[in-house]
Design an enzyme around this catalytic site. Structure first.
Site, PDB file in Angstrom:
ATOM      1  N   GLN A   1      -5.354  -1.283   9.633  1.00  0.00           N
ATOM      2  CA  GLN A   1      -5.241  -2.623   9.050  1.00  0.00           C
ATOM      3  C   GLN A   1      -5.904  -3.658   9.964  1.00  0.00           C
ATOM      4  O   GLN A   1      -5.617  -3.709  11.161  1.00  0.00           O
ATOM      5  CB  GLN A   1      -3.745  -2.950   8.841  1.00  0.00           C
TER       6      GLN A   1
ATOM      7  N   ASP B   1     -11.548   2.901   3.734  1.00  0.00           N
ATOM      8  CA  ASP B   1     -11.949   1.498   3.644  1.00  0.00           C
ATOM      9  C   ASP B   1     -13.466   1.365   3.499  1.00  0.00           C
ATOM     10  O   ASP B   1     -13.970   0.296   3.148  1.00  0.00           O
ATOM     11  CB  ASP B   1     -11.508   0.750   4.922  1.00  0.00           C
TER      12      ASP B   1
ATOM     13  N   LYS C   1       0.846  -1.203   0.000  1.00  0.00           N
ATOM     14  CA  LYS C   1       0.000   0.000   0.000  1.00  0.00           C
ATOM     15  C   LYS C   1       0.872   1.241   0.000  1.00  0.00           C
ATOM     16  O   LYS C   1       0.642   2.175  -0.767  1.00  0.00           O
ATOM     17  CB  LYS C   1      -0.880   0.037   1.254  1.00  0.00           C
TER      18      LYS C   1
END
Ligand code: NAD
Length: 297
Positions: free
Chosen positions: A99, A122, A55
């Protein structure tokens, strides 16, 4: 039936990342804004470490600022929430991603709820879930199902309306947002799951099958309607008979490609779309936070 077209997610994702990078360049030169993505990794999970590294690399390649915060496995919920709050208040940060999975002393939902929904790249915050299910344009959409929808729209020339779709799996990360996205595209959508009575029968009716189950090669080719389009979200590592391991999807690719008209491979299908869509979401978030219309990608 001719063999299925292979939907090349790797190539599509590369093109999407290029389009994002061009728009980032424009945002910098015309408005002086550089989008920033902050990722928090708690603990040492090896798969998460690889993912976070990728990422970071792709964020920088797209011309954005990448901020990474590594916190120890025994981080308290209070400390993690304080870090989220700090990033919520940092104007240089347009996107925040925590995460998952988180260590067991931390309540995942409490952390997701603490992220400013406008920075929730997200798309897991309840406000964004609500925005997606009510069809609001302002929301941020979970990356993997967003990527699946882009591949489908590209394949069908932009129009999915009236198609029968079956989504297998009802997770908050993939299955449920996928349902909402396909409904928004005017598909007739069935969501199948572990308690579905006759899965092959449900699948056999579908023009579009999205499999997000986490069971290696579960969906068989002879379940499919002739000419179905198959999006395989599954990523499963299995043992090879000759030793070693390989990645397979939730769909039995060999039998499915005989019946489908198009199918995503694993790897190289949906997988690369996830980070590309995360970059797209960060760009969208940066535009929205600055009152600029987000570009169509
Ligand atoms: P999950 O475990 O949260 O959900 C799995 C779903 O499958 C559940 O809703 C369950 O009801 C359903 N299910 C389980 N057994 C079933 C059965 N026998 N028949 C029908 N349905 C059944 O998983 P998830 O997070 O949604 O992920 C699904 C898969 O997608 C996994 O393989 C995961 O690794 C992969 N994934 C890939 C990406 C990507 O970037 N490509 C992103 C997220 C998840």
């Amino acid at each position: 039936m001719p063999e299925a077209k292979i939907i090349d997610g790797k190539a599509f994702a590369a093109g999407l990342r290029e389009r994002v990078a061009k728009e980032v360049e424009k945002l910098k030169s015309e408005k002086g804004i550089t989008p920033g993505l902050a990722v928090i990794l708690v603990g040492e999970d090896p798969a998460s470490q690889v993912y976070v590294r990728n990422k970071g690399k792709q964020t920088v390649e797209a011309g954005m600022n990448s901020l990474e915060f590594k916190m120890s496995e025994d981080t308290s919920q209070e400390d993690l929430l304080a870090k989220v709050e700090e990033l919520n208040n940092n104007p240089e940060v347009n996107g925040i991603l925590v995460q998952l999975p988180l260590p067991k002393q931390i309540d995942e939902q409490a952390v997701l709820a603490a992220i400013n929904p406008d920075k929730d790249v997200d798309g897991f915050h309840v406000v964004n879930v609500g925005r997606l299910s009510t069809g609001s344009k302002e929301g941020l959409v979970p990356c993997t199902p967003l990527g699946c929808t882009m591949l489908l729209k590209d394949h069908f020339g932009g129009d999915l309306s009236g198609k029968k779709a079956v989504v297998i799996g009802r997770s908050n990360i993939v299955g449920k947002p996928m349902f909402n996205l396909l409904l928004q595209e005017s598909c007739t959508v069935t969501v199948a799951h572990s308690r579905t009575k006759d899965l092959p029968e449900e699948v056999s009716q579908a023009d579009i099958v999205v499999a997000a189950v986490g069971r290696p090669e579960m969906v068989k080719g002879d379940w499919l309607k002739d000419g179905a389009v198959v999006i395989d979200v599954g990523i499963n590592r299995i043992e090879k008979p000759e030793g070693g391991t390989r990645l397979v999807g939730d769909v039995d690719f060999e039998s499915a490609k005989e019946r489908a008209s198009a199918i995503t491979p694993v790897p190289g299908g949906v997988g690369p779309m996830t980070i590309a869509c995360l970059l797209a979401n960060t760009l969208t978030a940066a535009c929205q936070q600055n009152g600029i219309e987000a570009p169509a990608l």
